[in-house]
Write an enzyme that holds these catalytic residues in place. Sequence first.
Site, PDB file in Angstrom:
ATOM      1  N   HIS A   1       7.802  27.732   1.784  1.00 39.12           N
ATOM      2  CA  HIS A   1       6.947  27.442   2.943  1.00 39.12           C
ATOM      3  C   HIS A   1       5.682  28.294   2.984  1.00 39.12           C
ATOM      4  O   HIS A   1       4.676  27.885   3.554  1.00 39.12           O
ATOM      5  CB  HIS A   1       7.741  27.607   4.246  1.00 39.12           C
ATOM      6  CG  HIS A   1       7.912  29.029   4.678  1.00 39.12           C
ATOM      7  ND1 HIS A   1       8.756  29.910   4.036  1.00 39.12           N
ATOM      8  CD2 HIS A   1       7.341  29.737   5.687  1.00 39.12           C
ATOM      9  CE1 HIS A   1       8.694  31.088   4.629  1.00 39.12           C
ATOM     10  NE2 HIS A   1       7.848  31.013   5.636  1.00 39.12           N
TER      11      HIS A   1
ATOM     12  N   HIS B   1      -2.719  27.315   4.590  1.00 38.00           N
ATOM     13  CA  HIS B   1      -1.807  27.814   3.557  1.00 38.00           C
ATOM     14  C   HIS B   1      -0.640  26.855   3.362  1.00 38.00           C
ATOM     15  O   HIS B   1      -0.065  26.790   2.269  1.00 38.00           O
ATOM     16  CB  HIS B   1      -1.310  29.224   3.908  1.00 38.00           C
ATOM     17  CG  HIS B   1      -0.279  29.280   4.989  1.00 38.00           C
ATOM     18  ND1 HIS B   1      -0.594  29.401   6.325  1.00 38.00           N
ATOM     19  CD2 HIS B   1       1.080  29.228   4.938  1.00 38.00           C
ATOM     20  CE1 HIS B   1       0.514  29.430   7.042  1.00 38.00           C
ATOM     21  NE2 HIS B   1       1.550  29.322   6.227  1.00 38.00           N
TER      22      HIS B   1
END
Length: 431
Positions: free
Chosen positions: A92, A119
């Site tokens: 993640h 991100h």
Amino acid sequence: KHVLDNVHGNIYLDPLSLKFVDTEQFQRLRDLKQLGFAYMVYPGAVHSRFEHSLGVYWLAGEAINRLKTYQGLELDIDNFDIETVQLSGLLHDFGHGPFSHTFERGFIPRVCNGLEWSHEEMSLKMMDYVVDEHNIDILPECHKKVKEMIVASERGKSKSSKEKLFLYDIVANGRNGIDVDKFDYIVRDSRACGIGCSFPFQRVLETMRVIDDELCYRAKEYLTVYKLFATRADLHRTVYMHAKVKAIELMFVDALTMANDALKISSYVHDPAEYWKLDDTILKTIETSSSSDLKESRDLVRRIRRRDLYQFCNEFAVPKDKLEHFKKITAQDIVCSQNSSRPKLNVEDVVVSNVSIDLTNGRNNPLESISFFKDYDSNEKFKIKDDLVSHLLPASYQDMIVRVYSKKPHLVEAVSEAFENLQVKTYGMKT
């Protein structure tokens, strides 16, 4: 394979996840500090994105396996589900840049005007790149679902499956903000900074269950769930948004912006084959370079090292009744409010940081979007109004703090006075 983690103990990695971990791209996360420049104020905060990613992987597995134990037949949870949820936890944060959120929220908007970059989206590109580069044998459906789970908290993201939607809420919960990512970083960051943590995430993990394809929580744990959001807000106030930490971040963004033409840093963010080469060592690259093109940037980095920081002048909490229509304060606003008897201020002398601290849902109460159940014999879910639980819970769920810094020590008084003038003009009061 197992790894001994200082928060969760032994973490056992499954074969597929290990193939990702044992790549130079994932190992790069060891060189990204989880809390960016917070270690300059809290010396213990030197933990990395690597260990946080392992922690989220482990907690994602704990959550899905617990649901399988108690509701596995009912929910039809299989090994494929477990593998995808765990892998999404592991990857993640795969796409974070140098000093994490500072790079994403400070540097990118400065040098890539108008670019929508996150991100999370970079994590997807990094996953694709690593699968191809290292010939990782992963089922196409698993690959696709992991990517969907990584960006599940972003609004407007579609999901290929209309079933088992609760799986998308384990790592990045876009429905109510309760996810294992927060469980890990709240405990890990608190421990690293030495500030203690009173949020017992294990209780939330142990009492959650799925009703109508949604993760729900036992009603008696209402205050425990609230403590998740309150502890997160406290971390933002005392660590992540600490005035000195923000000053250093602002200086780093300036230094990186000055170095961009010479180092072509912004060109890396489009190509994962180049992007993975960026990490926190870029600070040392600038600091030790002898290039004349990097002199301005190098001087600023050395100011950080010598603690010659941008000077904090003052801060102001925006009144609650003004939050809805608040417009971010800029350096130009400060300069236009200066007293003519003071030294003349220029926009480049002033830095303004507009800091928002909330309970994950802006000005709204995050607990209003959470479903609860009475006991384990019940299949009915419901919302709980906070005034039925306690009158001590907050009536407001967001702070907006405006902080002003002077880049030059001799201008602190002039900047402070100009900021006070702006407060009086805008809100009729000053700090």
